[in-house]
Design a protein around this motif. Structure first.
Motif, PDB file in Angstrom:
ATOM      1  N   PHE A  72       0.831  -1.206   0.000  1.00 23.11           N
ATOM      2  CA  PHE A  72       0.000   0.000   0.000  1.00 23.11           C
ATOM      3  C   PHE A  72       0.867   1.258   0.000  1.00 23.11           C
ATOM      4  O   PHE A  72       0.582   2.221  -0.714  1.00 23.11           O
ATOM      5  CB  PHE A  72      -0.948  -0.005   1.193  1.00 23.11           C
ATOM      6  N   ALA A 101      -4.218  -0.562  -7.898  1.00 15.08           N
ATOM      7  CA  ALA A 101      -5.205  -0.452  -6.812  1.00 15.08           C
ATOM      8  C   ALA A 101      -6.019  -1.738  -6.700  1.00 15.08           C
ATOM      9  O   ALA A 101      -6.328  -2.192  -5.593  1.00 15.08           O
ATOM     10  CB  ALA A 101      -6.120   0.737  -7.056  1.00 15.08           C
ATOM     11  N   GLN A 104      -4.375  -4.565  -4.866  1.00 18.92           N
ATOM     12  CA  GLN A 104      -4.299  -4.446  -3.404  1.00 18.92           C
ATOM     13  C   GLN A 104      -5.138  -5.514  -2.697  1.00 18.92           C
ATOM     14  O   GLN A 104      -4.749  -6.029  -1.655  1.00 18.92           O
ATOM     15  CB  GLN A 104      -4.754  -3.048  -2.955  1.00 18.92           C
ATOM     16  N   THR A 108      -3.727  -8.213   0.054  1.00 21.07           N
ATOM     17  CA  THR A 108      -4.274  -8.333   1.409  1.00 21.07           C
ATOM     18  C   THR A 108      -4.588  -9.798   1.712  1.00 21.07           C
ATOM     19  O   THR A 108      -4.315 -10.285   2.819  1.00 21.07           O
ATOM     20  CB  THR A 108      -5.529  -7.458   1.555  1.00 21.07           C
TER      21      THR A 108
END
Length: 144
Positions: A72, A101, A104, A108
């Protein structure tokens, strides 16, 4: 009327009472501590397995945190300092910034998977060993 001296107390104070240099309600300090049995095992708070468990758990948190936050922060740095890269297109109509983006979410998930894997491989065996040792110690103390 004659003056009579007051009678002495029917129960004199015991000889072993401490001299009251302080207030009388302060607990008495025993001059000799009670004899304690030596422990065969180290106390759980100072046990080397607990230190191993703490360090394994700390390592586990660092791996997962650096995986998720590292990506991030990389995304934020690229957004701030490389706007031309982020606005360039990867395919027809898909900018690089949007692609990074969207990546991401899988990163995670990867951080969560790493957290679970390191928990199973490094942290859980140490915790299980500590639980077994504590159960044995409790059982030994109960039989005494």
């Amino acid at each position: 009327m004659s003056y009579d001296p007051p009678p002495s107390h029917p129960y004199p104070p015991p000889d072993s009472s401490p001299p009251y240099g302080t207030y009388p309600w302060v607990p008495r300090q025993d001059s000799e501590p009670a004899a304690r049995r030596p422990q065969r095992h180290a106390a759980p708070g100072h046990h080397s397995d607990l230190r191993l468990l703490r360090s394994a758990y700390r390592w586990q948190r660092r791996v997962a945190t650096l995986t998720a936050l590292g990506y991030f922060v990389l995304f934020l740095i690229l957004s701030a300092f490389a706007p031309s890269l982020m606005t360039s297109t990867v395919t027809d109509g898909l900018p690089t910034g949007l692609l990074l983006a969207l990546i991401q979410v899988p990163v995670t998930w990867l951080a969560i998977a790493l957290y679970e894997q390191t928990a199973r491989r490094r942290v859980d065996p140490i915790a299980d060993r500590i639980r077994r040792q504590a159960a044995l110690d409790t059982k030994r103390e109960a039989t005494r």
